[in-house]
Design a protein around this motif. Structure first.
Motif, mmCIF file in Angstrom:
data_model
loop_
_atom_site.group_PDB
_atom_site.id
_atom_site.type_symbol
_atom_site.label_atom_id
_atom_site.label_comp_id
_atom_site.label_asym_id
_atom_site.label_seq_id
_atom_site.Cartn_x
_atom_site.Cartn_y
_atom_site.Cartn_z
ATOM 1 N N PRO A 1 1.008 -1.305 -0.076
ATOM 2 C CA PRO A 1 -0.180 -0.046 0.029
ATOM 3 C C PRO A 1 0.567 1.420 0.025
ATOM 4 N N ALA A 2 1.778 1.327 0.765
ATOM 5 C CA ALA A 2 2.879 2.480 0.885
ATOM 6 C C ALA A 2 3.498 2.691 -0.620
ATOM 7 N N MET A 3 3.849 1.671 -1.154
ATOM 8 C CA MET A 3 4.341 1.763 -2.374
ATOM 9 C C MET A 3 3.543 2.320 -3.530
ATOM 10 N N VAL A 4 2.447 1.989 -3.516
ATOM 11 C CA VAL A 4 1.305 2.465 -4.391
ATOM 12 C C VAL A 4 1.347 3.816 -4.274
ATOM 13 N N LYS A 5 1.296 4.310 -2.933
ATOM 14 C CA LYS A 5 1.075 5.765 -2.826
ATOM 15 C C LYS A 5 2.439 6.382 -3.418
ATOM 16 N N ALA A 6 3.595 5.856 -3.072
ATOM 17 C CA ALA A 6 4.783 6.273 -3.429
ATOM 18 C C ALA A 6 4.915 6.527 -4.929
ATOM 19 N N ILE A 7 4.516 5.465 -5.576
ATOM 20 C CA ILE A 7 4.581 5.585 -7.156
ATOM 21 C C ILE A 7 3.728 6.459 -7.677
ATOM 22 N N ALA A 8 2.394 6.751 -7.016
ATOM 23 C CA ALA A 8 1.434 7.719 -7.507
ATOM 24 C C ALA A 8 1.988 9.142 -7.292
#
Length: 337
Positions: free
Chosen positions: A317-324
């Motif tokens: 979940p944190a990685m998805v936010k970072a990529i976004a």
């Protein structure tokens, strides 16, 4: 079991969901790795109109077989597999002529139906492909974007000896360039990010053009000896790049549109008629997973350079936010389970 659940746009978290029960003609799979795709990021941002919420994300999914249908003769428990995530109806007109990739009733994992970023999934047997043992788990999901790229090259009817201009040096464009090389074609990558162009060169692409710093039309004209590119693949979705495909392509050339633009793009139809161009849409893929896996397994296509990093499911979940928030910092991220 654990899953990565997109509750609504901008709201993503690890969730505890019920384990799936295998249907009659389905395979039960213990997921080992899943790719985070641009469509997942679009769903997180709320700009992917095909996504419904809440939704477990993930359609680039690989794992180990746990259970198989009765009378199955090829797959066995313990086999390494990758899923083909495009679930088609088999009865509509496109399906009847073999174009299952654009089925009128198509449902894609992580978009229209629950995705594979969970500990276990079930999937239709005919859409499960056995994977070679020598492809690492963190790399195996990249066979899915590779088939997208292969389909685009196929749609553009690229042949040995031809120049193929590719707009966009993201994962789809870079994989399309590598696949074109395996066919004996000469890819020309066009992208405004010099780091991506350098990566293309490391992957064996001789011609890499930055349209911001040079006249890309003049550069392609020089590379092709004045003919321009016999084929063009648009892999960015950028409006300017889509418009420029008509300039990059030769008279009587072919264009495959694989990128998804954010808005409708006006095109000068007079140019299309004057140059008698053939323009093809390119969506998903058909029947290319076995070849994709073979090319990766045999080292004909190197997907390892496209992997930015891998994370555990708890970090997804944190990685998805970072990529976004910082898309330019990531090319491909996979989640390990």
């Amino acid at each position: 079991m654990k899953s990565v659940l997109l509750k609504s746009p901008g709201e993503i978290a690890l969730a505890d969901i019920a384990e799936p029960k295998r249907g009659k003609d389905e395979v039960l799979i213990r997921v080992r790795s899943a790719g985070i795709c641009g469509s997942d990021i679009g769903a997180y941002r709320g700009v992917n109109p095909l996504v419904s919420y809440p939704r477990t994300i993930g359609h680039e999914v690989a794992g180990e077989v746990l259970e198989v249908p009765e009378n199955e003769t090829e797959l066995m428990p313990g086999d390494r597999v990758i899923i083909e995530p495009y679930v088609y109806c088999g009865t509509c007109y496109p399906c009847s002529i073999g174009h299952t990739n654009c089925c009128e009733n198509l449902t894609v994992r992580g978009v229209h139906i629950e995705g594979g970023m969970a500990e276990c999934i079930t999937h239709p047997r005919h859409l499960v492909h056995k994977a070679p043992d020598n492809i690492a788990w963190e790399l195996l999901p990249l066979a899915e974007p590779l088939v997208i790229s292969m389909h685009a090259v196929s749609q553009a009817k690229v042949k040995a000896g031809e120049h193929v201009a590719i707009t966009g040096a993201g994962q789809i464009g870079l994989l399309a360039a590598q696949y074109a090389l395996t066919l004996g074609a000469h890819p020309i990558i066009i992208d405004p990010v010099d780091e991506r162009l350098e990566l293309a060169r490391r992957l064996g692409v001789k011609h890499a053009v930055n349209p911001v710093t040079v006249d890309s039309i003049a550069a392609i004209k020089e590379i092709t000896g004045g003919r321009m590119a016999e084929a063009v693949i648009e892999a960015s979705g950028d409006a300017r790049a889509i418009r420029n495909t008509l300039e990059y392509v030769a008279f009587a050339g072919r264009i495959a549109l694989a990128g998804w633009p954010k808005n409708e793009i006006p095109l000068p139809t007079a140019t299309i008629t004057r140059k008698e161009l053939s323009i093809f849409g390119s969506r998903n893929s058909v029947g290319m997973f076995p070849e994709s896996l073979r090319l990766i397994s045999e080292g004909k296509i190197d997907v390892s350079h496209l992997l930015t990093c891998s994370v555990q499911i708890d970090e997804a979940p944190a990685m998805v936010k970072a990529i976004a928030e910082n898309p330019g910092e990531f090319l491909k991220v996979t989640c390990l389970l």
